[in-house]
Scaffold this motif. Structure first.
Motif, short mmCIF file in Angstrom:
data_model
loop_
_atom_site.label_atom_id
_atom_site.label_comp_id
_atom_site.label_asym_id
_atom_site.label_seq_id
_atom_site.Cartn_x
_atom_site.Cartn_y
_atom_site.Cartn_z
N ILE A 272 0.84 -1.21 0.00
CA ILE A 272 0.00 0.00 0.00
C ILE A 272 0.87 1.25 0.00
CG2 ILE A 272 -1.62 1.34 1.40
CD1 ILE A 272 -3.11 -0.84 0.12
N LEU A 273 1.92 1.27 0.82
CA LEU A 273 2.83 2.42 0.86
C LEU A 273 3.50 2.63 -0.49
CD1 LEU A 273 4.53 1.96 4.33
CD2 LEU A 273 2.95 3.77 3.67
N ASN A 274 3.89 1.56 -1.14
CA ASN A 274 4.52 1.65 -2.45
C ASN A 274 3.54 2.21 -3.47
OD1 ASN A 274 6.59 1.30 -4.34
ND2 ASN A 274 5.74 -0.67 -4.97
N MET A 275 2.28 1.77 -3.41
CA MET A 275 1.26 2.28 -4.33
C MET A 275 1.09 3.78 -4.16
SD MET A 275 -1.79 -0.48 -4.10
CE MET A 275 -1.45 -2.22 -4.07
N VAL A 276 0.91 4.23 -2.91
CA VAL A 276 0.69 5.65 -2.65
C VAL A 276 1.90 6.47 -3.05
CG1 VAL A 276 0.30 7.35 -0.81
CG2 VAL A 276 -1.03 5.24 -0.85
N SER A 277 3.09 5.96 -2.82
CA SER A 277 4.32 6.70 -3.17
C SER A 277 4.46 6.89 -4.67
CB SER A 277 5.54 5.96 -2.63
OG SER A 277 5.51 5.93 -1.23
N VAL B 198 -10.77 3.30 2.29
CA VAL B 198 -9.62 4.07 1.78
C VAL B 198 -8.62 3.12 1.13
CG1 VAL B 198 -7.67 5.53 2.45
CG2 VAL B 198 -9.93 5.96 3.42
N GLN B 199 -8.42 1.95 1.72
CA GLN B 199 -7.50 0.97 1.13
C GLN B 199 -8.01 0.51 -0.23
OE1 GLN B 199 -6.90 -2.17 3.97
NE2 GLN B 199 -6.18 -0.74 5.54
N ILE B 200 -9.31 0.33 -0.36
CA ILE B 200 -9.89 -0.05 -1.64
C ILE B 200 -9.70 1.08 -2.66
CG2 ILE B 200 -12.07 -0.51 -2.82
CD1 ILE B 200 -12.92 -2.02 -0.24
N LYS B 201 -9.89 2.32 -2.22
CA LYS B 201 -9.69 3.47 -3.10
C LYS B 201 -8.25 3.54 -3.59
CE LYS B 201 -11.49 7.06 -5.06
NZ LYS B 201 -12.55 6.90 -6.04
N ILE B 202 -7.31 3.25 -2.72
CA ILE B 202 -5.89 3.25 -3.11
C ILE B 202 -5.66 2.23 -4.21
CG2 ILE B 202 -3.55 2.66 -2.32
CD1 ILE B 202 -4.38 3.90 0.39
N ARG B 203 -6.21 1.04 -4.05
CA ARG B 203 -6.04 0.00 -5.09
C ARG B 203 -6.72 0.39 -6.38
NH1 ARG B 203 -8.18 -4.50 -1.78
NH2 ARG B 203 -7.48 -3.62 0.16
N GLU B 204 -7.86 1.08 -6.30
CA GLU B 204 -8.54 1.54 -7.53
C GLU B 204 -7.70 2.58 -8.25
OE1 GLU B 204 -12.31 3.10 -6.34
OE2 GLU B 204 -13.17 1.13 -5.98
N LEU B 205 -7.12 3.51 -7.49
CA LEU B 205 -6.32 4.56 -8.10
C LEU B 205 -5.01 4.02 -8.67
CD1 LEU B 205 -6.83 7.37 -5.44
CD2 LEU B 205 -7.66 7.39 -7.80
N TYR B 206 -4.49 2.99 -8.06
CA TYR B 206 -3.23 2.41 -8.52
C TYR B 206 -3.44 1.71 -9.85
CZ TYR B 206 1.22 -0.06 -8.44
OH TYR B 206 2.46 -0.56 -8.75
#
Length: 89
Positions: free
Chosen positions: A35-40, A81-89
């Motif tokens: 998750i941190l890698n995705m957001v970065s 929020v975790q699901i949103k991160i995966r969607e944006l990635y």
């Protein structure tokens, strides 16, 4: 082109898999790092969408947005929020 795939010859559902007592911790750490890698890797627009979704301030420079998003993760974010991160990635 045919894609090879594995067909198990034994009944894999009946064979119990013994897990290490702390294996869930390793998987949790791996998930957090992913998750941190995705957001970065997010661009400014993706960081703004994420922060807006989480109800946080979405204005500022990329560094500020990234720090806000990482703080959001550090403080414990919801599954939505975790699901949103995966969607944006």
């Amino acid at each position: 082109m045919a894609v090879p795939f594995y067909i198990p010859t034994s009944n894999v559902w009946s064979d119990p898999v013994s897990q290490h007592p702390r294996q869930h911790l390793v998987l949790s750490v791996f998930f957090i790092l992913a998750i941190l890698n995705m957001v970065s890797s997010f661009r400014v627009s993706e960081l703004q969408v994420l922060l807006g979704f989480a109800g946080r301030n979405k204005s500022g420079r990329k560094h500020d947005l990234l720090m806000r998003a990482l703080h959001l993760l550090k403080s414990g974010c919801s599954p939505a929020v975790q699901i949103k991160i995966r969607e944006l990635y």
